[in-house]
Design an enzyme around this catalytic site. Structure first.
Site, PDB file in Angstrom:
ATOM      1  N   LYS A  84      10.970  28.808  37.351  1.00  9.09           N
ATOM      2  CA  LYS A  84       9.859  28.153  38.037  1.00  9.09           C
ATOM      3  C   LYS A  84      10.173  26.712  38.427  1.00  9.09           C
ATOM      4  O   LYS A  84       9.317  25.831  38.363  1.00  9.09           O
ATOM      5  CB  LYS A  84       8.573  28.215  37.203  1.00  9.09           C
ATOM      6  N   GLY A  86      11.775  26.095  41.549  1.00  6.43           N
ATOM      7  CA  GLY A  86      12.126  26.114  42.969  1.00  6.43           C
ATOM      8  C   GLY A  86      13.251  27.075  43.282  1.00  6.43           C
ATOM      9  O   GLY A  86      13.913  26.951  44.322  1.00  6.43           O
ATOM     10  N   THR A  88      13.287  30.257  44.245  1.00  9.01           N
ATOM     11  CA  THR A  88      13.131  31.038  45.471  1.00  9.01           C
ATOM     12  C   THR A  88      13.502  30.212  46.697  1.00  9.01           C
ATOM     13  O   THR A  88      14.181  30.692  47.613  1.00  9.01           O
ATOM     14  CB  THR A  88      11.680  31.539  45.596  1.00  9.01           C
ATOM     15  N   TRP A  89      13.056  28.978  46.735  1.00  4.64           N
ATOM     16  CA  TRP A  89      13.351  28.066  47.836  1.00  4.64           C
ATOM     17  C   TRP A  89      14.844  27.801  47.944  1.00  4.64           C
ATOM     18  O   TRP A  89      15.433  27.877  49.028  1.00  4.64           O
ATOM     19  CB  TRP A  89      12.575  26.759  47.625  1.00  4.64           C
ATOM     20  N   HIS A 147      19.805  32.065  35.222  1.00  2.26           N
ATOM     21  CA  HIS A 147      18.931  31.105  34.545  1.00  2.26           C
ATOM     22  C   HIS A 147      19.563  30.576  33.251  1.00  2.26           C
ATOM     23  O   HIS A 147      18.968  29.719  32.589  1.00  2.26           O
ATOM     24  CB  HIS A 147      17.602  31.772  34.161  1.00  2.26           C
ATOM     25  N   ARG A 169      12.850  20.553  37.610  1.00  4.93           N
ATOM     26  CA  ARG A 169      11.535  20.143  38.076  1.00  4.93           C
ATOM     27  C   ARG A 169      10.774  19.450  36.953  1.00  4.93           C
ATOM     28  O   ARG A 169      11.097  19.628  35.778  1.00  4.93           O
ATOM     29  CB  ARG A 169      10.778  21.398  38.541  1.00  4.93           C
ATOM     30  N   TYR A 231      13.606  19.136  42.133  1.00  2.00           N
ATOM     31  CA  TYR A 231      12.689  19.744  43.098  1.00  2.00           C
ATOM     32  C   TYR A 231      11.931  18.675  43.877  1.00  2.00           C
ATOM     33  O   TYR A 231      11.761  18.774  45.095  1.00  2.00           O
ATOM     34  CB  TYR A 231      11.715  20.647  42.334  1.00  2.00           C
ATOM     35  N   ARG A 300       3.152  30.736  45.077  1.00  2.00           N
ATOM     36  CA  ARG A 300       1.806  30.350  44.658  1.00  2.00           C
ATOM     37  C   ARG A 300       1.347  29.121  45.419  1.00  2.00           C
ATOM     38  O   ARG A 300       0.499  29.189  46.291  1.00  2.00           O
ATOM     39  CB  ARG A 300       1.774  30.100  43.146  1.00  2.00           C
TER      40      ARG A 300
END
Length: 340
Positions: A84, A86, A88-89, A147, A169, A231, A300
């Site tokens: 979580k 970033g 995917t980006w 990860h 992040r 991020y 999201r």
């Protein structure tokens, strides 16, 4: 006949199967001895392996498989992230940068495939029992993602010259994003309980501070091999960071490409709003470990500072104090906004 090639093949196959069963039993035996803690899920345990927490024994097996089997080549690029942050980006940006001469934007793979299908998680191959392709059959370079913590990376990755991009992040946004992600499955414990676990370091691939510190220190020691990104920095100055990312990956943009607006095209293609509104990311499901989740769960808000809508002032202060203590003397800090 006893000595026939057919019999030899059967014997070889049986031996291979026996070896796989022995290896599987050995892994299960190791996992049975690992420390466990209550998971963020209403039911279930997390397992601590090599100092970090995993959401199931199957996830630990995935890490074990990666450590034994994955051998990056010098030209390959490995994206690493705490969940979580970033992911995917960055997957979409890095895939587009690396493959920009192969695909036209009107027929780009990101228009029909999730970034997670184009750049799958390495450790999930074993967990989902997916045969990993022979690297010798793949063109070079390849883009992979994991990860796992720096100290758990396979030794061949450490010994190679493959480039590693790490994205992190603000931990308050990480916690909130993780909680909201799991909440989509209706299996998460109350926010206050999950918060207590996070503050103790008990979260998927946590402790957060140990994960980021491992890659932060490695990036300081080997900046030519490890690019450490935040991020918030990528959100604040996307153009500069995308150019920096491309250069580090070994795919710098030429002055001609810049003049043609190629960087902006990639940024637009990979923007949160564009990806979220694509049909491929609004419908269908994708496997996350041993759980199937809707592709839309990966889109999201994508905002910096959304934690303010979920955490109390006391909660935020507690995380800040923990991070100040854990990161003390490292030079690593986190911002609550894109403005600083």
């Amino acid at each position: 006949m006893a000595g026939s090639p057919e019999n030899a093949m059967v014997l070889s196959s049986t031996a291979d199967e026996d070896e796989k069963q022995r290896e599987s039993r050995s892994k299960r035996e190791i996992i049975s001895t690992l420390p466990t803690e209550k998971a963020w899920k209403i039911q279930g345990l997390m397992y601590q392996y090599q100092g970090f927490w995993y959401y199931s024994g199957g996830a630990v097996e995935g890490v074990m498989w990666m450590q034994k089997c994955f051998k990056a080549r010098n030209e390959d690029v490995l994206l690493v992230s705490f969940p979580k942050c970033g992911t995917t980006w960055l997957k979409s940006l890095m895939f587009s940068i690396m493959n920009r001469t192969r695909y036209d934007f009107s027929a780009h793979p990101l228009l029909t495939s999730s970034p997670h299908e184009l750049v799958p998680f390495l450790e999930f191959y074993a967990e989902q029992n997916i045969p990993f392709p022979d690297l010798d059959t793949l063109s070079s370079p390849q883009l992979f993602h994991t990860h796992i913590a720096f100290t758990s990376l396979p030794q061949p990755v450490i010994d190679s010259q493959c480039r590693i991009v790490y994205i992190c992040r603000n931990p308050k946004d990480v916690f909130v994003s993780s909680f909201c992600f799991l909440s989509r499955w209706n299996i998460v414990v109350p926010l206050e309980e999950a918060f207590e676990l996070f503050c103790k370091g008990i979260s998927v691939y946590g402790p957060f501070w140990d994960h980021v510190l491992g890659y932060w220190k490695a990036s300081l020691a080997s900046p030519q091999r490890i690019l450490f990104l935040k991020y918030e920095d990528v959100k604040r100055d996307s153009l500069c960071q995308v150019k920096r990312l491309a250069e580090f990956m070994g795919f710098p943009f030429s002055s001609e490409e810049e003049g043609q607006g190629l960087i902006h095209e990639i940024m637009e293609l990979c923007s949160f709003e564009n990806l979220r509104n694509l049909k491929v990311n609004k419908t269908g499901a994708i496997s996350v470990g041993n759980v199937s989740t809707g592709k839309d769960t990966f889109f999201r808000k994508g905002e910096v500072g959304d934690w303010k809508n979920h955490l109390t002032a006391e909660m935020a202060d507690r995380i800040d104090r923990i991070m100040e203590e854990k990161l003390k003397g490292s030079g690593l800090t986190f911002s609550d906004s894109c403005d600083s």
